[in-house]
Design an enzyme around this catalytic site. Structure first.
Site, PDB file in Angstrom:
ATOM      1  N   ASP A  96       0.850  -1.181   0.000  1.00  0.00           N
ATOM      2  CA  ASP A  96       0.000   0.000   0.000  1.00  0.00           C
ATOM      3  C   ASP A  96       0.894   1.242   0.000  1.00  0.00           C
ATOM      4  O   ASP A  96       1.697   1.430   0.917  1.00  0.00           O
ATOM      5  CB  ASP A  96      -0.859  -0.039   1.280  1.00  0.00           C
ATOM      6  CG  ASP A  96      -2.217   0.601   1.089  1.00  0.00           C
ATOM      7  OD1 ASP A  96      -2.278   1.619   0.386  1.00  0.00           O
ATOM      8  OD2 ASP A  96      -3.189   0.085   1.660  1.00  0.00           O
ATOM      9  N   ASP A 191      -2.990   4.552  -2.637  1.00  0.00           N
ATOM     10  CA  ASP A 191      -4.042   5.149  -1.816  1.00  0.00           C
ATOM     11  C   ASP A 191      -4.534   6.466  -2.433  1.00  0.00           C
ATOM     12  O   ASP A 191      -3.718   7.277  -2.893  1.00  0.00           O
ATOM     13  CB  ASP A 191      -3.430   5.426  -0.425  1.00  0.00           C
ATOM     14  CG  ASP A 191      -4.454   5.802   0.616  1.00  0.00           C
ATOM     15  OD1 ASP A 191      -5.345   4.985   0.887  1.00  0.00           O
ATOM     16  OD2 ASP A 191      -4.341   6.911   1.189  1.00  0.00           O
ATOM     17  N   GLU A 243      -6.720   3.534  -5.796  1.00  0.00           N
ATOM     18  CA  GLU A 243      -7.961   3.793  -5.073  1.00  0.00           C
ATOM     19  C   GLU A 243      -8.472   5.151  -5.535  1.00  0.00           C
ATOM     20  O   GLU A 243      -7.794   6.164  -5.368  1.00  0.00           O
ATOM     21  CB  GLU A 243      -7.714   3.819  -3.562  1.00  0.00           C
ATOM     22  CG  GLU A 243      -9.014   3.978  -2.793  1.00  0.00           C
ATOM     23  CD  GLU A 243      -8.838   4.511  -1.389  1.00  0.00           C
ATOM     24  OE1 GLU A 243      -9.712   4.279  -0.550  1.00  0.00           O
ATOM     25  OE2 GLU A 243      -7.827   5.190  -1.114  1.00  0.00           O
ATOM     26  N   HIS A 317     -10.999  -2.417   4.396  1.00  0.00           N
ATOM     27  CA  HIS A 317     -10.793  -1.911   5.752  1.00  0.00           C
ATOM     28  C   HIS A 317     -11.509  -0.586   6.020  1.00  0.00           C
ATOM     29  O   HIS A 317     -11.416  -0.061   7.122  1.00  0.00           O
ATOM     30  CB  HIS A 317      -9.289  -1.729   5.975  1.00  0.00           C
ATOM     31  CG  HIS A 317      -8.729  -0.678   5.051  1.00  0.00           C
ATOM     32  ND1 HIS A 317      -8.636  -0.867   3.695  1.00  0.00           N
ATOM     33  CD2 HIS A 317      -8.289   0.581   5.293  1.00  0.00           C
ATOM     34  CE1 HIS A 317      -8.148   0.226   3.135  1.00  0.00           C
ATOM     35  NE2 HIS A 317      -7.927   1.126   4.077  1.00  0.00           N
ATOM     36  N   ASP A 318     -12.167  -0.038   5.010  1.00  0.00           N
ATOM     37  CA  ASP A 318     -12.889   1.225   5.188  1.00  0.00           C
ATOM     38  C   ASP A 318     -14.401   1.035   5.157  1.00  0.00           C
ATOM     39  O   ASP A 318     -15.152   2.017   5.205  1.00  0.00           O
ATOM     40  CB  ASP A 318     -12.527   2.210   4.061  1.00  0.00           C
ATOM     41  CG  ASP A 318     -11.088   2.688   4.150  1.00  0.00           C
ATOM     42  OD1 ASP A 318     -10.558   2.793   5.274  1.00  0.00           O
ATOM     43  OD2 ASP A 318     -10.490   2.951   3.088  1.00  0.00           O
TER      44      ASP A 318
END
Ligand code: GLC
Length: 540
Positions: A96, A191, A243, A317-318
């Protein structure tokens, strides 16, 4: 050669996977220990959320050193061992890269604050803030020390946006990616990468909290091409995913069409906003099936026609667990979990499995605000109460929407702390761990179904490569699509309701082969009756 379309990615939130040191926090050795499990599942790539040094204000998305391992998770040797051991299982890593912003504790920001003008130009400093809102609440600008200037932080006040317009910044960030490439990593997740390109002149924007003023700016595409050329683009089968926050289809086709040499694929989030009331996250609303179906169809067809590529996912995870959002879990957990899985694994794009999804993990069912640690949730709770909601109302919203829902420890077995750790975990274990855990689910319905889906993808090019066409667009219950490749067709029917659904099956499909279903013995009649949450894939 481009990335392998047969690959399936498995996402691990390192803090919550497996603790081997007894401090209540997961670690890299824990992930290494679970490689045989992941190999059994059949996945190809592990995406690891950030494990770099960080004050953990935003659980590692506030990085203070891009090229080291946070001692909380282990050492660089642990990381190298993870890479080499994973390789033995045919598994590769995806890291990430949080390159839109860094922690205000990063030495670049600290030097800038101390007056170093070289590093001041690493950040976005202005004399006057714009009206943009931070995604975590409040204005997106904060005073830059005592200089009278303001720095931009689209996220938390401790996450300062980096100034990509400065070539020195780009060079430093490309070095970061290359540092990890030198460690044997080929795959990267970037990200909020559609926010990196800010305009030279930043202007007020009253629409949508200011998002249009900094999202998908044209220069972002140029930066991505530069990044590609300077780093991962040099590895023949590198897989990269961006993302994309509040993005558009046109931009996503551009980000991911291989001819443009930007990224391999994109995450977009529109389908996970169909349970937002008036576009607002911190609200309660049942999901709107029609919007979900239409979004999938519009994106599926446009990406297919434009030669773009999507990362397909329900969980990360969000997000709260998809099972709690889209399925009557009380009555149909197994059926719903397998149907959701098939609806993306058989679609066009690369499927991502978020840890615990493969065993049908649910939201933890916390009972008090003191169970939550996520900064976004804590800020949102305060905002809701300040705006006049009662504490109970605010809590009900946090409970349904908090990111902590998916961040609870992985449920390995029914022992204390779900076999995640022998100490109290940093975030409480979900209430269901006695029934829902790896040991129990291995012989249950969901884990074996995921194994099957992952294996099918390896053997059927129509799944990994075929085009996407919407089907049964008017259905009120069924999300269906047709894949096509070299004369073959695969019809995938997904009943998103707890009721039976009738479908008029074209005659050719009545003679087809049932490639997959989560119910036994389906007759392929012209008047086809799908069971609650049934998924059915027919090959002709
Ligand atoms: C992304 C991450 C999220 C993080 C944010 C800021 O959306 O997935 O966890 O808080 O970026 O880095």
């Amino acid at each position: 050669m481009s990335f392998d379309k047969k690959s399936v990615v498995y996402q691990i939130y390192p803090k919550s996977y497996k603790d081997t040191t007894g401090n209540g926090v997961g670690d890299l050795q824990g992930i290494k220990e679970k490689l045989p499990y992941l190999a059994e599942l059949g996945i190809d790539i592990i995406w690891l959320n950030p494990f770099y040094p960080s004050p953990q204000r935003d659980n590692g998305y506030d990085i203070s050193n891009y090229t080291a391992v946070n001692p909380l998770f282990g050492t660089m040797t642990d990381f190298e061992e993870l890479v080499s051991t994973a390789k033995l299982y045919g598994i590769e890593l995806m890291l990430d890269m949080v390159l839109n912003h860094c922690s205000t504790e990063h030495e670049w920001f600290q030097k800038a604050l101390a007056g170093n003008s070289y590093y001041q130009d690493f950040f976005i400093l202005r004399d006057k803030p714009t009206d943009w809102l931070s995604k975590f609440g409040g204005n997106a600008w904060a005073p830059f020390g005592h200089t009278g200037k303001y720095y931009l932080h689209l996220f938390d006040v401790t996450q300062a946006d980096l100034n990509w317009r400065n070539p020195n910044v780009r060079e430093e960030l490309f070095k970061v990616v290359n540092f990890w490439r030198d460690k044997g990593v080929k795959h990267f997740r970037f990200d909020v990468v559609n926010l990196i390109g800010k305009d030279e002149t930043l202007v007020d924007c009253p629409i949508n909290d200011g998002k249009p003023a900094y999202t998908d700016r044209p220069i972002t595409h140029e930066y991505l091409r530069e990044l590609n050329e300077a780093s991962f683009g040099q590895d023949s089968n590198s897989m990269t995913v961006g993302e994309m926050s509040s993005t558009t289809i046109d931009n996503c086709v551009k980000y991911s069409n291989p001819n443009r040499r930007e990224l391999s694929m994109v995450f977009n989030f529109h389908h996970l906003k169909v349970d937002y009331d008036k576009g607002q996250k911190w609200t309660l609303k049942a999901f709107d099936f029609d919007s979900l179906k239409t979004l999938f169809h519009t994106w599926g067809e446009a990406m297919s026609e434009g030669g773009g590529w999507s990362a397909l996912f329900w969980n990360n995870h969000d997000q709260p667990r998809a099972l709690n959002r889209f399925v009557d879990v009380k009555n149909f957990r197994n059926e719903g979990a397998t149907m959701l899985a098939a609806s993306i694994h058989l679609s066009r794009g690369t499927p991502y499995v978020y840890m615990g999804e493969e065993i049908g993990m649910l939201d933890p069912d916390f009972t008090s605000m003191s169970d939550y640690v996520d900064i976004e949730s804590l800020n949102a709770y305060k905002g809701l109460v300040d705006s006049g909601k009662s504490e109970q109302e605010a809590f009900a919203i946090i409970k349904a929407k908090s990111r902590d829902n998916s961040r609870t420890p992985m449920q390995w077995d029914d022992s204390a702390y779900a076999g995640f750790s022998n100490a109290k975990p940093w975030l409480a274990v979900g209430k269901t761990y006695k029934e829902i855990n790896v040991t129990a689910e291995k012989s249950g319905k969901i884990f074996p179904f995921y194994q099957k889906l992952i294996a099918l993808r390896k053997n059927y090019p129509i799944i990994s490569e075929g085009d996407y066409k919407a089907a049964y667009q008017d259905s009120k219950q069924v999300y269906a699509f047709e894949r096509q490749l070299a004369g073959q067709k695969l019809l995938v029917l997904n009943n998103f309701s707890a009721d039976k659904a009738e479908i008029a099956l074209p005659e050719v499909y009545t003679k087809g082969q049932v490639l997959l279903s989560n119910y036994e013995n389906t007759n392929l009649d012209e008047k086809l009756l799908l069971n609650p949450y049934q998924t059915l894939a027919i090959l002709i």
